[in-house]
Design a protein around this motif. Structure first.
Motif, short mmCIF file in Angstrom:
data_model
loop_
_atom_site.label_atom_id
_atom_site.label_comp_id
_atom_site.label_asym_id
_atom_site.label_seq_id
_atom_site.Cartn_x
_atom_site.Cartn_y
_atom_site.Cartn_z
N LEU A 45 17.63 -49.42 -2.51
CA LEU A 45 16.74 -48.30 -2.19
C LEU A 45 15.42 -48.78 -1.62
CD1 LEU A 45 17.29 -45.91 -5.22
CD2 LEU A 45 17.89 -45.48 -2.86
N GLN A 46 14.87 -49.86 -2.19
CA GLN A 46 13.62 -50.39 -1.68
C GLN A 46 13.78 -50.90 -0.26
OE1 GLN A 46 12.65 -53.32 -4.65
NE2 GLN A 46 11.47 -51.86 -5.88
N ALA A 47 14.90 -51.55 0.04
CA ALA A 47 15.15 -52.04 1.40
C ALA A 47 15.29 -50.88 2.37
CB ALA A 47 16.40 -52.90 1.42
N ARG A 48 15.97 -49.82 1.94
CA ARG A 48 16.14 -48.65 2.80
C ARG A 48 14.79 -47.99 3.11
NH1 ARG A 48 19.72 -44.38 0.22
NH2 ARG A 48 21.17 -46.11 0.20
N LYS A 49 13.95 -47.83 2.08
CA LYS A 49 12.64 -47.23 2.30
C LYS A 49 11.77 -48.10 3.20
CE LYS A 49 12.04 -44.28 -1.68
NZ LYS A 49 11.12 -43.86 -2.73
N HIS A 50 11.85 -49.41 2.99
CA HIS A 50 11.07 -50.32 3.83
C HIS A 50 11.51 -50.21 5.29
CE1 HIS A 50 8.77 -53.83 4.94
NE2 HIS A 50 9.86 -54.36 5.51
N LYS A 51 12.81 -50.11 5.51
CA LYS A 51 13.34 -49.98 6.87
C LYS A 51 12.88 -48.67 7.51
CE LYS A 51 17.64 -50.80 9.35
NZ LYS A 51 19.07 -51.08 9.21
N GLN A 52 12.89 -47.58 6.72
CA GLN A 52 12.42 -46.29 7.24
C GLN A 52 10.95 -46.35 7.61
OE1 GLN A 52 13.40 -43.56 4.10
NE2 GLN A 52 15.49 -43.24 4.83
N ARG A 53 10.14 -47.01 6.78
CA ARG A 53 8.71 -47.14 7.09
C ARG A 53 8.50 -47.93 8.37
NH1 ARG A 53 7.44 -49.73 2.37
NH2 ARG A 53 8.28 -48.34 0.83
N GLN A 54 9.27 -48.99 8.53
CA GLN A 54 9.13 -49.80 9.74
C GLN A 54 9.51 -49.01 10.98
OE1 GLN A 54 7.73 -52.79 9.82
NE2 GLN A 54 7.45 -52.58 7.62
N ARG A 55 10.59 -48.22 10.90
CA ARG A 55 10.99 -47.36 12.03
C ARG A 55 9.90 -46.35 12.36
NH1 ARG A 55 16.97 -45.80 10.07
NH2 ARG A 55 18.01 -47.76 10.54
N SER A 56 9.33 -45.76 11.31
CA SER A 56 8.30 -44.75 11.51
C SER A 56 7.07 -45.37 12.17
CB SER A 56 7.93 -44.12 10.17
OG SER A 56 6.91 -43.18 10.34
N LYS A 57 6.64 -46.54 11.68
CA LYS A 57 5.48 -47.21 12.29
C LYS A 57 5.75 -47.53 13.75
CE LYS A 57 3.61 -49.49 8.20
NZ LYS A 57 3.38 -50.79 7.55
N LYS A 58 6.94 -48.00 14.04
CA LYS A 58 7.29 -48.36 15.41
C LYS A 58 7.30 -47.12 16.30
CE LYS A 58 10.95 -50.73 17.97
NZ LYS A 58 12.27 -51.37 17.86
N LYS A 59 7.86 -46.03 15.78
CA LYS A 59 7.95 -44.78 16.55
C LYS A 59 6.56 -44.25 16.87
CE LYS A 59 9.45 -40.00 16.04
NZ LYS A 59 10.13 -39.05 15.16
N TYR A 60 5.69 -44.15 15.87
CA TYR A 60 4.37 -43.57 16.10
C TYR A 60 3.44 -44.52 16.83
CZ TYR A 60 5.89 -39.61 13.43
OH TYR A 60 6.58 -38.51 13.01
N ALA A 61 3.68 -45.81 16.74
CA ALA A 61 2.90 -46.76 17.55
C ALA A 61 3.26 -46.60 19.02
CB ALA A 61 3.17 -48.18 17.09
N ALA A 62 4.55 -46.35 19.30
CA ALA A 62 4.98 -46.13 20.68
C ALA A 62 4.43 -44.82 21.22
CB ALA A 62 6.51 -46.14 20.75
N GLU A 63 4.39 -43.77 20.39
CA GLU A 63 3.86 -42.48 20.83
C GLU A 63 2.37 -42.56 21.12
OE1 GLU A 63 4.71 -39.25 18.24
OE2 GLU A 63 6.88 -39.38 18.57
N SER A 64 1.62 -43.26 20.28
CA SER A 64 0.18 -43.36 20.49
C SER A 64 -0.13 -44.21 21.72
CB SER A 64 -0.53 -43.93 19.27
OG SER A 64 -0.11 -45.25 19.04
N ALA A 65 0.73 -45.15 22.05
CA ALA A 65 0.53 -45.96 23.25
C ALA A 65 0.80 -45.14 24.50
CB ALA A 65 1.43 -47.18 23.22
N LYS A 66 1.72 -44.18 24.42
CA LYS A 66 2.04 -43.33 25.57
C LYS A 66 0.94 -42.31 25.84
CE LYS A 66 7.06 -43.35 25.09
NZ LYS A 66 8.22 -42.53 24.76
N ASP A 67 0.24 -41.84 24.81
CA ASP A 67 -0.72 -40.74 24.92
C ASP A 67 -2.14 -41.22 24.62
OD1 ASP A 67 -1.53 -38.18 25.34
OD2 ASP A 67 -0.86 -37.40 23.41
N PRO A 68 -2.79 -41.96 25.55
CA PRO A 68 -4.13 -42.49 25.29
C PRO A 68 -5.23 -41.43 25.35
CG PRO A 68 -3.40 -43.14 27.46
CD PRO A 68 -2.26 -42.42 26.83
N GLU A 69 -4.99 -40.27 26.01
CA GLU A 69 -6.04 -39.25 26.12
C GLU A 69 -6.31 -38.53 24.81
OE1 GLU A 69 -3.05 -35.91 27.97
OE2 GLU A 69 -3.75 -37.63 29.12
N ASN A 70 -5.38 -38.59 23.88
CA ASN A 70 -5.57 -37.99 22.56
C ASN A 70 -6.30 -38.93 21.60
OD1 ASN A 70 -4.83 -35.36 22.43
ND2 ASN A 70 -2.74 -35.74 21.74
#
Length: 168
Positions: free
Chosen positions: A135-160
């Protein structure tokens, strides 16, 4: 009997006092045990530890049937269908009031006591320990995916200013 089990579990020899009433809900008073038995197996994750089998002797268990409490109305409060098991050598207490029937609660309580003793004896190598690490490994993997996803979104939208779109 106490000496044999305490040496197996590497615990000091002591006889716990009898619990006083229903207010006592101690689930693991004994300190976690370490398993020194490690064989030199070659796995990807390192050397594998040898699990200590948990043997439950009926002589080491003190069983009480107490009145229930909580939801369920008057019937629950009138019957002694709640089971409280005390494992004397380790001081581990398990309380079970899952069903209306005493025999089912006894089975469930014994199963839970074995699981707790397995967790104490084997740590992360026990059945519960393996589930927890998964369970801890699964949660860690989900957190990493989420960080990666939102880091990519913030890089695409610099005006916000690095914030995701629509968070005004």
């Amino acid at each position: 009997m106490y000496r044999a089990l305490s040496s197996l579990l590497s615990l000091p020899i002591r006889r716990p006092q009898k619990p006083a009433g229903l207010a006592l809900r101690v689930f693991a008073r004994a300190r976690p045990l370490t398993s020194e038995a490690a064989d030199g197996g070659s796995d990807k994750k390192g050397p594998s530890k040898q699990r200590t089998p948990v043997v439950l002797n009926e002589e080491d268990i003190e069983e009480k049937h107490v009145r229930g409490w909580g939801n369920g109305g008057q019937k629950v409060n009138k019957t002694n269908s709640c089971v409280q098991l005390l494992h004397r050598p380790t001081g581990t207490v398990v309380i079970c009031q899952d069903t209306r029937y005493l025999q089912q609660n006894r089975k469930i309580a014994r199963k839970r006591l074995i699981e707790k003793l397995d967790l104490l004896a084997n740590g992360s190598e026990s059945k519960i320990g393996v589930k927890i690490t998964k369970l801890q490994a699964r949660k860690h993997k989900q957190r990493q995916r989420s960080k990666k996803k939102y880091a990519a979104e913030s890089a695409k939208d610099p005006e916000n200013g690095g914030e995701p779109a629509g968070s005004e």
